[in-house]
Design a protein around this motif. Structure first.
Motif: not given
Length: 842
Positions: A402-406, A366-372, A359-363, A335-337
């Motif tokens: 952590d992809f489980e908790t964000g 939408k982009e959910i913010g910068d990672l790095i 970070l891009f959430q597939i479902d 669910n993430y790219l």
């Protein structure tokens, strides 16, 4: 030089009849007994090791051996390469074009023929191969010996999964794809592809594969169910190319592809290549401005990259948002790219451009913010084995997402060149802080020290496991690591179940890690390495059953090296920076005699103090310190670094202080007969020092930059970018642009002081050098010639930055020796030099 009567052969390198201008140097005699032990591999159980006795100056003498670690039984395996030990004392390898099987108990060797494909499966102790008769053979190695357990006829080719327990194959003349379970040996017909099998991408669990068909659709095959699904890409009016797929850990599939648009040939390209000022894609420029062999551009294919995700559980295809500047990176987390624009931050100030990953959430699409925002992130990030976390460098910390908790966690980053390593259970991360090896617990977010050392130390875990971007150690086996301590001290340790064990005490010997990953048994209980020092040839050591023993003594006769002597000095420059220099003494050294000295420079070199070097005349840069020692020279190798003043002025300070220190300590050095030599960055340093100093009687500068202003503005065809990033950064490290501090560039460029040269200099370069363009050397030669300075430049037509061809290697070595003999020993019978520097003799 004579040949010893007791049978010692001397290599007379006369088979290379090389004309050194009008004078040919006498051949250098190299004793053929010079050799070194090299470790090749170890058996999985740690009972056998393969080693080579390498003779660098006469490869025909080199021999290979299989050595039993317990009994020290030695079996010659010369000529067998790419070998693999079995658990029942067989060795499998290649002899010329054939695969051979050697029974180490009976020493009987048989040929399995010229195999078209082959794989060794350690877990099953089975060799899988397709022979010359197109038979797929499974040959198993058991206590009773080797036997064929399966033979399938008319097999065209096979593809094996990463765990090596499943095979996919087609038969000759057929398009049906078959599956073979290597554990049960059950064969299953999967489907008729109606075409040749192009290969498979395997899922994380290896129960599903994807394969790209000729029509660019993708077939998804569930191996456990024996079912398949054809994924059709969205309809396009234009042709589709470059289809690529990768799995998520839940068996969803990421697919990217390019929609092409054939553009009519642009007639301008026949004669013109345009480089725009706002071009962010200079990395696609190639040597010769991108022109083909005919001098004409081929028709250019352009298009846009698109991406989709196939959700296996829903059997749905999701089309991802796309524009010309958007690319996706699949890191395997469901669910993430990561989405990024590769050229958004391109400014050519770094070797790799900075990229902003979001970070891009597939479902939700939408982009959910910068990672790095990072440099070379795709190589640097480390995914946890359970696919829950990713770890990456972020300025002065290592950050964990952590992809489980964000949520994000972090710990200090003290060394961006030494990456942290996960534990196989994804709970711990091992890293170091330049003093101790540390363990970070992602559950408690606490750090504990594994070692308790002082000073500046470097660590390297030697039995880590790499699977893509997951790098980890098996928590069920000992973790072995190497420590590089201050003053070139080294040691080995083992860490297992919370217990730290010292394998090798701190030593000044070099523990050679070059082959170390090939020298660790699967259970981590056996470790084999070579140990050496400048006056101690490599010996083969083994750690087994809790103790260290010598497996093989050095094979070099002591009289060849027992004369060796070195002096290591420590001193400071004017800024108080600690520096080290290593002095190597000439053979048959006599305190009452004055000797010339050659100083070789290239950044910090103190680590070479424990290297056992063999005299060789074939060298990539024309320098071998032992050859010079045997020819009656001191050799000095001092540290250099880059201070605020700039690379050239800093090198001048470091080398001058080093020369002053060492000549005060060793009166046998003739201060009127000093030579200076360097290659690449060392070549640049050499030229600059000679432009400023009268310390040296002569110098040799190879493949260096001589004008930092023009070098700064060159396009580097090797790195595919302008050179200003390296002048302002990595090596020359001027830190300012030319526009901001032009004075610094002038002050550190040797070509601007050509008129001041008083030292004869030999310049050399390869005319295929795309790293430091050979024109830099020609410019320096022209500048020195303008002021009638004693200079000769060597331009080797077939060579690049370092030399690969034996003929050129030998020629360069001899000319460098001629040059030093001429100016430091007064051997003026070198006609090619005498004629080349005499401005009164045109």
């Amino acid at each position: 030089m004579g040949i010893r009567k007791f049978g010692l052969l001397v290599i007379l390198l006369l088979y290379y009849t090389i004309s050194l201008a009008s004078h040919q140097r006498d051949s250098i005699s190299i004793d053929t007994r010079w050799n070194q032990w090299l470790i090749s591999s170890i058996s999985s159980k740690g009972d056998w090791v393969s080693v080579y006795l390498n003779y660098p100056n006469n490869r025909s003498q080199s021999k290979g051996f299989a050595l039993h670690i317990e009994t020290k039984k030695r079996i010659e395996i010369t000529g067998i390469s790419q070998h693999q030990f079995t658990a029942i004392d067989f060795l499998i390898g290649r002899r010329a074009a054939e695969t051979v099987e050697l029974d180490l108990k009976t020493q009987k060797e048989i040929s399995l023929g010229k195999l078209k494909q082959q794989d060794w499966i350690e877990a099953m102790q089975t060799l899988y191969f397709i022979n010359e008769n197109n038979q797929l053979v499974l040959r198993k190695y058991e206590k009773k010996g080797a036997k064929e357990i399966l033979k399938l006829e008319k097999i065209a080719s096979y593809s094996m999964n990463p765990s090596k327990n499943q095979l996919l194959y087609q038969k000759e003349g057929e398009t049906v794809l078959y599956h073979l379970d290597l554990k049960t040996l059950k064969e299953k017909r999967l489907l008729d592809l109606k075409e040749s099998f192009s290969g498979a991408t395997w899922s994380f669990s290896e129960d599903v594969i994807s394969s790209i068909l000729e029509n660019k659709n993708i077939v998804l095959i569930d191996l456990s169910k024996g079912s398949f699904k054809t994924i059709e890409l969205p309809k396009e009016e234009r042709s589709i190319s470059n289809v690529w797929s990768s799995f998520f850990s839940n068996n969803d599939l990421f697919i990217s592809y390019q929609v092409l648009n054939a553009v009519e040939k642009d007639p301008i390209k026949d004669y013109l290549d345009i480089w725009n000022g706002n071009d962010r894609e200079l990395k696609y420029k190639t040597s010769g401005a991108g022109w083909g062999e005919s001098g004409v551009y081929p028709p250019k294919m352009e298009g846009e990259t698109k991406a989709v995700v196939y959700q296996s559980s829903k059997e749905e295809l999701i089309v991802l948002p796309q524009d010309a500047k958007k690319k996706y990176l699949n890191i395997g987390v469901p669910n993430y790219l990561l989405v990024y624009d590769p050229l958004e931050l391109q400014d050519y100030s770094e070797t790799f451009e900075k990229v902003r990953y979001r970070l891009f959430q597939i479902d939700t699409a939408k982009e959910i913010g910068d990672l790095i925002t990072a440099i070379n992130f795709e190589s640097y990030y480390r995914k946890s084995p359970d696919n829950r976390y990713i770890l990456y460098p972020k300025n002065d910390i290592w950050e964990i997402y952590d992809f489980e908790t964000g949520k994000r966690m972090s710990f200090l980053n003290t060394d961006t060149f030494n990456f942290p390593i996960w534990s196989s259970d994804s709970r711990f991360i091992y890293y170091h802080n330049y003093e101790n090896l540390l363990q970070y617990d992602v559950t408690t977010q606490k750090t504990r020290k594994i070692t308790n050392l002082k000073g500046k130390n470097r660590f390297s875990i030697v039995n880590s496991i790499r699977e893509g971007n997951s790098v980890y150690v098996d928590v069920n086996k000992p973790t072995l690591f190497y420590i590089d301590q201050p003053n070139n001290k080294t040691s080995y340790y083992s860490f297992f179940k919370g217990k730290l064990t010292n394998i090798v005490d701190t030593t000044s010997n070099r523990l050679n890690t070059s082959y170390l990953n090939r020298g660790v048994s699967d259970d981590g209980q056996t470790l084999v390495w070579t140990e050496e020092n400048y006056n101690q040839p490599p010996t083969v050591k083994v750690f087994r059953k809790g103790k260290v023993t010598t497996l093989l003594e050095a094979a070099v006769p002591k009289e060849l090296y027992n004369w060796r002597k070195q002096k290591v000095i420590h001193y400071k420059d004017k800024y108080g920076v600690d520096l080290t220099g290593v002095l190597w003494y000439p053979k048959d050294f006599n305190h009452s005699i004055k000797y010339p000295m050659v100083t070789y420079i290239y950044e910090r070199q103190n680590a070479i103090g424990s290297y056992f070097e063999i005299p060789k005349v074939f060298d990539t840069k024309g320098f071998n310190r032992t050859v010079l020692n045997e020819q009656g020279y001191f050799v000095f190798q001092p540290d250099t670094y880059v201070s605020e003043e700039g690379a050239g002025l800093s090198a001048l300070e470091c080398v001058t202080k080093g020369i002053e220190t060492i000549t005060a300590l060793e009166p046998a050095i003739d201060k009127t007969k000093l030579g200076l030599m360097g290659h690449s960055f060392g070549g640049y340093e050499t030229s600059f020092i000679l432009s400023q100093s009268k310390l040296f009687a002569t110098g040799v500068s190879g493949a260096g930059a001589h004008d930092l202003i023009s070098f700064n503005y060159e396009y580097n065809y090797m790195l595919k970018m302008p050179n200003w990033f390296r002048v302002e950064g990595p090596q020359q490290d001027l830190r300012d642009s030319f526009g901001d501090n032009s004075t610094k560039y002038y002050k550190n460029s040797p070509i601007h002081f050509a008129q001041n040269f008083e030292t004869p200099v030999l310049l050399w370069t390869g005319m295929k050098d795309d790293n430091s363009n050979w024109e830099q050397t020609r410019h320096m030669y022209i500048a020195l010639k303008r002021y009638q300075k004693p200079v000769i430049a060597l331009f080797y037509k077939r060579e690049g930055h370092s030399f690969n061809n034996k003929k050129e290697q030998l020629d360069l070595t001899y000319r460098v020796l001629d040059w030093f003999d001429y100016y430091l020993k007064g051997e003026t019978n070198k006609e090619w030099i005498a004629k080349g520097i005499d401005y009164n003799n045109y």
